[in-house]
Design a protein around this motif. Structure first.
Motif, PDB file in Angstrom:
ATOM      1  N   UNK A 125      17.774  55.124  54.272  1.00 31.36           N
ATOM      2  CA  UNK A 125      18.443  56.206  55.002  1.00 31.36           C
ATOM      3  C   UNK A 125      18.534  57.494  54.193  1.00 31.36           C
ATOM      4  N   UNK A 126      18.358  57.412  52.891  1.00 38.00           N
ATOM      5  CA  UNK A 126      18.442  58.582  52.010  1.00 38.00           C
ATOM      6  C   UNK A 126      17.422  59.652  52.391  1.00 38.00           C
ATOM      7  N   UNK A 127      16.250  59.208  52.861  1.00 36.69           N
ATOM      8  CA  UNK A 127      15.173  60.145  53.187  1.00 36.69           C
ATOM      9  C   UNK A 127      15.330  60.654  54.618  1.00 36.69           C
ATOM     10  N   UNK A 128      15.645  61.917  54.751  1.00 40.54           N
ATOM     11  CA  UNK A 128      15.754  62.548  56.071  1.00 40.54           C
ATOM     12  C   UNK A 128      14.724  63.668  56.136  1.00 40.54           C
ATOM     13  N   UNK A 129      13.606  63.390  56.769  1.00 44.85           N
ATOM     14  CA  UNK A 129      12.502  64.343  56.807  1.00 44.85           C
ATOM     15  C   UNK A 129      12.389  65.018  58.167  1.00 44.85           C
ATOM     16  N   UNK A 130      12.007  66.283  58.130  1.00 42.69           N
ATOM     17  CA  UNK A 130      11.735  67.049  59.340  1.00 42.69           C
ATOM     18  C   UNK A 130      10.243  66.948  59.665  1.00 42.69           C
ATOM     19  N   UNK A 131       9.856  67.433  60.827  1.00 35.43           N
ATOM     20  CA  UNK A 131       8.448  67.363  61.232  1.00 35.43           C
ATOM     21  C   UNK A 131       7.541  68.037  60.212  1.00 35.43           C
ATOM     22  N   UNK A 132       7.957  69.203  59.718  1.00 36.29           N
ATOM     23  CA  UNK A 132       7.146  69.927  58.744  1.00 36.29           C
ATOM     24  C   UNK A 132       7.040  69.147  57.437  1.00 36.29           C
ATOM     25  N   UNK A 133       8.088  68.406  57.095  1.00 30.46           N
ATOM     26  CA  UNK A 133       8.045  67.585  55.875  1.00 30.46           C
ATOM     27  C   UNK A 133       6.985  66.499  55.989  1.00 30.46           C
ATOM     28  N   UNK A 134       6.931  65.857  57.159  1.00 33.01           N
ATOM     29  CA  UNK A 134       5.917  64.809  57.355  1.00 33.01           C
ATOM     30  C   UNK A 134       4.509  65.394  57.249  1.00 33.01           C
ATOM     31  N   UNK A 135       4.324  66.585  57.785  1.00 27.00           N
ATOM     32  CA  UNK A 135       3.015  67.246  57.709  1.00 27.00           C
ATOM     33  C   UNK A 135       2.610  67.475  56.252  1.00 27.00           C
ATOM     34  N   UNK A 136       3.507  68.026  55.459  1.00 25.10           N
ATOM     35  CA  UNK A 136       3.220  68.299  54.049  1.00 25.10           C
ATOM     36  C   UNK A 136       3.034  67.007  53.258  1.00 25.10           C
ATOM     37  N   UNK A 137       3.837  65.998  53.575  1.00 27.18           N
ATOM     38  CA  UNK A 137       3.732  64.704  52.892  1.00 27.18           C
ATOM     39  C   UNK A 137       2.390  64.053  53.170  1.00 27.18           C
ATOM     40  N   UNK A 138       1.946  64.077  54.426  1.00 26.83           N
ATOM     41  CA  UNK A 138       0.663  63.466  54.778  1.00 26.83           C
ATOM     42  C   UNK A 138      -0.497  64.208  54.109  1.00 26.83           C
ATOM     43  N   UNK A 139      -0.397  65.543  54.029  1.00 28.06           N
ATOM     44  CA  UNK A 139      -1.429  66.309  53.327  1.00 28.06           C
ATOM     45  C   UNK A 139      -1.487  65.890  51.854  1.00 28.06           C
ATOM     46  N   UNK A 140      -0.320  65.728  51.231  1.00 27.61           N
ATOM     47  CA  UNK A 140      -0.269  65.320  49.823  1.00 27.61           C
ATOM     48  C   UNK A 140      -0.832  63.914  49.637  1.00 27.61           C
ATOM     49  N   UNK A 141      -0.607  63.037  50.601  1.00 27.62           N
ATOM     50  CA  UNK A 141      -1.182  61.684  50.533  1.00 27.62           C
ATOM     51  C   UNK A 141      -2.711  61.754  50.480  1.00 27.62           C
ATOM     52  N   UNK A 142      -3.290  62.679  51.226  1.00 27.82           N
ATOM     53  CA  UNK A 142      -4.746  62.831  51.237  1.00 27.82           C
ATOM     54  C   UNK A 142      -5.282  63.488  49.964  1.00 27.82           C
ATOM     55  N   UNK A 143      -4.538  64.443  49.404  1.00 29.34           N
ATOM     56  CA  UNK A 143      -5.111  65.337  48.402  1.00 29.34           C
ATOM     57  C   UNK A 143      -4.615  65.111  46.969  1.00 29.34           C
ATOM     58  N   UNK A 144      -3.651  64.204  46.754  1.00 31.13           N
ATOM     59  CA  UNK A 144      -3.033  64.114  45.434  1.00 31.13           C
ATOM     60  C   UNK A 144      -3.975  63.627  44.335  1.00 31.13           C
ATOM     61  N   UNK A 145      -5.077  62.951  44.692  1.00 34.74           N
ATOM     62  CA  UNK A 145      -6.036  62.446  43.695  1.00 34.74           C
ATOM     63  C   UNK A 145      -7.384  63.159  43.782  1.00 34.74           C
ATOM     64  N   UNK A 146      -7.441  64.286  44.461  1.00 31.71           N
ATOM     65  CA  UNK A 146      -8.732  64.858  44.853  1.00 31.71           C
ATOM     66  C   UNK A 146      -9.599  65.262  43.664  1.00 31.71           C
TER      67      UNK A 146
END
Length: 286
Positions: free
Chosen positions: A58-79
């Motif tokens: 429950x600690x993590x309360x993300x907004x729609x824009x947060x999910x967008x940025x998080x998913x981008x980071x999931x794709x690009x963090x090891x690029x």
């Protein structure tokens, strides 16, 4: 993407980034072949893990824009791990390259000509290992730099402000824990919940430890050529079937219900496919 990110243009951007990462990793790393999977499959697993974590904790309360940025980071963090390292870096003044050079000079001066090929082969392996460890050790920072570098080319369809946040979140998966958990944040009241994103990416990356990230046949054929660190990573993945996060709750007896009365317990269950007889003493606190 549609459920969490919602905005059609952001969903489109994620699809394009998926295709970009897939294309870059199509034939694996361009130079170093002994890394576990860091491609779009790894990204998808991270996205799924972050969703599990946000649902469970429950600690993590993300907004729609947060999910967008998080998913981008999931794709690009090891690029950065996909690109060819700059071989000129070996000539820079570093302890690792200087040590290899010094050892070579000392050994070369005392080597007979018949042993020269053996010597060259020995130091080829040392130089290769140097680049493997350089790329592995510096990839969080180099990935962040690569993301920013792509702002006018591959990633020019993403807002530059968003790209900077994605670069910062990506780089944080290589930070010390106190640099992330000790970061000041207003949490869900901030426009972007950057601290939450950093924590989630780090946790998800650590939890992607199963055998799906390696190939048994590639390992069997190549383990003798791998650096010890790569051997360790590959075998660790190979013996792990899956990893689950399980939440539990414990009611404190001496607290009223309206004052932190419930302890949330996070269990990480790791399922191995091999017997493990070494006793491991867990720490008293995490």
């Amino acid at each position: 993407f549609i459920k969490r990110v919602k905005q059609p243009n952001y969903v489109d951007s994620l699809i394009i980034v998926h295709k970009l990462v897939n294309g870059l990793w199509k034939n694996g790393s361009k130079f170093l072949h002994f890394y576990t999977l860091h491609n779009e499959e790894h990204a998808i697993e991270l996205i799924q893990q972050t969703l599990k974590l946000t649902r469970a904790i429950d600690y993590f309360k993300l907004k729609d824009i947060d999910f967008y940025l998080l998913f981008l980071a999931c794709y690009l963090h090891d690029i950065s791990m996909v690109v060819h390292p700059n071989l000129e870096d070996f000539k820079a003044e570093t302890n690792a390259s200087d040590t290899i050079f010094t050892e070579f000079i000392l050994e070369d001066s005392s080597t007979k000509k018949v042993d020269s090929k053996t010597l060259l082969l020995k130091y080829f392996k040392k130089v290769f290992s140097f680049f493997e460890n350089e790329v592995r050790g510096k990839h969080p920072k180099q990935s962040a730099q690569f993301i920013i570098k792509m702002k006018d080319t591959y990633l020019n369809f993403i807002e530059k402000t968003h790209l900077q946040i994605v670069a910062d979140v990506s780089e944080a998966h290589g930070f010390y824990s106190y640099e992330v958990y000790g970061r000041k944040s207003k949490g869900s009241t901030d426009i972007y919940s950057i601290k939450y994103l950093m924590i989630l990416l780090r946790l998800a990356d650590l939890l992607d430890m199963s055998k799906d990230r390696v190939s048994y046949y590639i390992l069997k054929e190549n383990i003798r050529h791998m650096d010890h660190i790569s051997q360790f990573h590959w075998i660790s993945h190979l013996v792990t079937d899956k990893c689950d996060v399980r939440l539990d709750y414990k009611l404190k007896d001496d607290s009223p219900l309206d004052k932190n009365a419930i302890d949330e317990i996070v269990n990480v269950d790791i399922y191995l496919n091999t017997k493990q007889f070494t006793k491991v003493n867990p720490p008293s606190t995490c």
